[in-house]
Design a protein around this motif. Structure first.
Motif, mmCIF file in Angstrom:
data_model
loop_
_atom_site.group_PDB
_atom_site.id
_atom_site.type_symbol
_atom_site.label_atom_id
_atom_site.label_comp_id
_atom_site.label_asym_id
_atom_site.label_seq_id
_atom_site.Cartn_x
_atom_site.Cartn_y
_atom_site.Cartn_z
ATOM 1 N N MET A 126 3.045 -1.488 -8.767
ATOM 2 C CA MET A 126 2.832 -1.307 -7.308
ATOM 3 C C MET A 126 2.022 -2.482 -6.800
ATOM 4 O O MET A 126 1.080 -2.933 -7.429
ATOM 5 C CB MET A 126 2.097 0.011 -7.053
ATOM 6 N N ALA A 127 2.374 -2.981 -5.649
ATOM 7 C CA ALA A 127 1.628 -4.098 -5.069
ATOM 8 C C ALA A 127 0.260 -3.630 -4.651
ATOM 9 O O ALA A 127 0.042 -2.508 -4.275
ATOM 10 C CB ALA A 127 2.377 -4.676 -3.877
ATOM 11 N N ILE A 128 -0.615 -4.583 -4.678
ATOM 12 C CA ILE A 128 -2.022 -4.314 -4.478
ATOM 13 C C ILE A 128 -2.360 -3.548 -3.232
ATOM 14 O O ILE A 128 -3.051 -2.564 -3.270
ATOM 15 C CB ILE A 128 -2.760 -5.636 -4.371
ATOM 16 N N SER A 129 -1.904 -4.035 -2.158
ATOM 17 C CA SER A 129 -2.466 -3.612 -0.902
ATOM 18 C C SER A 129 -1.898 -2.316 -0.404
ATOM 19 O O SER A 129 -2.202 -1.880 0.676
ATOM 20 C CB SER A 129 -2.266 -4.703 0.135
ATOM 21 N N ILE A 164 2.113 -3.697 5.142
ATOM 22 C CA ILE A 164 2.012 -3.164 3.780
ATOM 23 C C ILE A 164 1.918 -1.644 3.802
ATOM 24 O O ILE A 164 2.555 -0.949 2.995
ATOM 25 C CB ILE A 164 0.790 -3.780 3.068
ATOM 26 N N GLN A 165 1.149 -1.127 4.751
ATOM 27 C CA GLN A 165 0.994 0.330 4.847
ATOM 28 C C GLN A 165 2.320 1.001 5.209
ATOM 29 O O GLN A 165 2.619 2.108 4.738
ATOM 30 C CB GLN A 165 -0.078 0.662 5.884
ATOM 31 N N ASP A 166 3.123 0.317 6.035
ATOM 32 C CA ASP A 166 4.422 0.863 6.428
ATOM 33 C C ASP A 166 5.504 0.592 5.386
ATOM 34 O O ASP A 166 6.674 0.935 5.606
ATOM 35 C CB ASP A 166 4.857 0.263 7.772
ATOM 36 N N LEU A 167 5.125 -0.075 4.271
ATOM 37 C CA LEU A 167 6.038 -0.408 3.172
ATOM 38 C C LEU A 167 7.133 -1.373 3.587
ATOM 39 O O LEU A 167 8.199 -1.439 2.952
ATOM 40 C CB LEU A 167 6.654 0.875 2.584
#
Length: 441
Positions: free
Chosen positions: A1-4, A93-96
């Motif tokens: 999974m990516a960091i952020s 990032i939060q919204d993928l």
């Protein structure tokens, strides 16, 4: 999974960029050592570019804790980002929409590790033609990998016909002249204060010499800061002027807070001694100022890439607030004592004048603290990066006004409220106080 994609990483990244908005004293050539660091985001210095901006990035001794060929090294690298863009990157990032900050189209990619081709070092020069304020950031979107490297970053703008480097950010390039101007102003104030002490030498107290020392330390602090910024502007480093700046900043901070406490207690004016509770305030303020200055040195010298940078920044802000609150207590105590004395000791006029003076000083100290700790920081956040020097100017003007007010109100003077006045004024003030008490009843 990516960091952020982790909420804690998102909060941490937002906090780092928020704290970067506070004024800092970084040299624009930075040498950084990163050792076995698994952080997903490592911010380096922030810089305001003009249309002729340059970024030199030299990274050596690169090593990864896990160099498996299965890992996509394009997920590790450096980029430039503005403060506003970073908030949108976090939202992406939060919204993928993306899994790594390096994939965003809102950043300016500098270098990714897939270009290393087995090498352990690289050098790159980025010409930045967009006038804006950017932060150099390192991103590691592979949680399984820890990175070690030595980083040299230099950000500057080309100025003049010969294109010489200016290592001060676009909004700070005039700061050497601003600080030197205020050095001249405080030097003139010191000369004026010497003249006042000589002319009023019969009514001079020890506190007046202490006030003179505070002005001198402030002037020397400004001179060292002017030279510090001037050397950074030309060479990218302070050449030792930062050491003198830290020394005089430390002495100036301690002496100013001590002066406020001593004036607030009435030392040397009203009484030649300090009570136990007043001594305790000094015993709290002075060590806290030592801690604050240590925190400031660590913050300036390490920069936000250091793992403990946020902690030290929070310590500095907390200690500064505690000091500002602590120095108000002696003034409040003096106001309370004078209010009681004005009603009981038969010297109403003298005590009323002292009471009025202390009330004024209390209000001015609060305004000074509020302006320099809150308003100035607000100016930094809302002002365009091109005009960051205006927040420094505002803070120095507020400090100058505070020094002038303190010197004027507590100058050596025969008719100073701290000294005896004639009997007619005493009787008139006592009568006025009696009428005021009858009215309240």
């Amino acid at each position: 999974m990516a960091i952020s994609s982790q909420p804690s990483d998102l909060i941490f990244s937002a906090l780092v960029f928020l704290l970067l908005s506070f004024p800092l004293s970084f040299a624009e050539i930075r040498f950084s050592e990163i050792r076995s660091d698994g952080r997903s985001i490592i911010p380096f210095d922030e810089f305001g570019f003009t249309h002729s901006g340059r970024l030199e990035l030299n990274v050596s001794r690169i090593s990864l804790s896990n160099s498996s060929p299965e890992y996509d090294l394009s997920q590790i690298g450096f980029f430039l980002c503005t403060r506003d863009s970073w908030l949108h990157v976090l939202q992406q990032i939060q919204d993928l929409d993306i899994t790594c900050a390096l994939q965003s189209d809102l950043i300016k990619l500098v270098y990714t590790f897939d270009r290393l081709r087995g090498n352990s070092a690289f050098d790159t020069l980025l010409q930045e033609s967009e006038a804006n304020q950017f932060t150099l950031v390192f991103a590691n979107c592979l949680p399984q990998v820890q990175v070690s490297m030595d980083v040299r970053s230099a950000m500057y703008n080309l100025e003049g016909k010969n294109g010489r480097p200016d290592y001060l950010s676009a909004g700070k390039t005039v700061l050497p002249r601003v600080y030197f101007f205020f050095f001249l102003v405080y030097s003139a104030l010191a000369g004026l204060w010497i003249y006042v002490l000589y002319m009023k030498r019969l009514t001079v107290y020890r506190i007046h010499f202490f006030m003179f020392a505070v002005v001198i330390l402030k002037a020397l602090n400004l001179l060292c800061e002017a030279e510090d910024k001037s050397y950074i502007k030309r060479t990218g480093s302070a050449h030792g002027w930062d050491v003198l700046f830290y020394i005089f900043s430390f002495l100036k901070g301690i002496s100013l807070f001590t002066l406020i406490v001593l004036i607030g207690t009435g030392w040397s004016f009203i009484k030649p001694y300090l009570q136990d509770k007043e001594k305790k305030v000094l015993m709290i303020v002075i060590p806290l100022q030592v801690v604050a200055n240590i925190a400031q040195v660590v913050i300036d010298e390490n920069g936000p890439y250091a793992q403990a940078w946020i902690t030290w920044k929070q310590v500095f802000l907390l200690v500064d607030v505690i000091c500002c609150c602590a120095v108000l207590f002696p003034i409040v105590w003096s106001i309370k004592n004078l209010r009681e004395a004005a009603r009981t000791d038969g010297k109403a006029a003298v005590n009323l004048m002292k009471l009025t003076l202390f009330r004024q000083y209390y209000i001015v100290v609060i305004c000074y603290i509020y302006f320099t700790r809150v308003v100035v920081y607000a100016l930094v956040t809302i002002t365009s990066y091109r005009y960051l020097w205006t927040s420094v100017m505002a803070g120095e003007l507020a400090t100058l006004a505070f020094y002038v007010f303190t010197g004027y109100k507590f100058r050596p003077e025969v008719h100073n409220p701290y000294f005896v006045i004639d009997d007619e004024e005493e009787e008139a003030a006592a009568e006025a106080l009696k009428l005021d008490d009858d009215f309240e009843l």
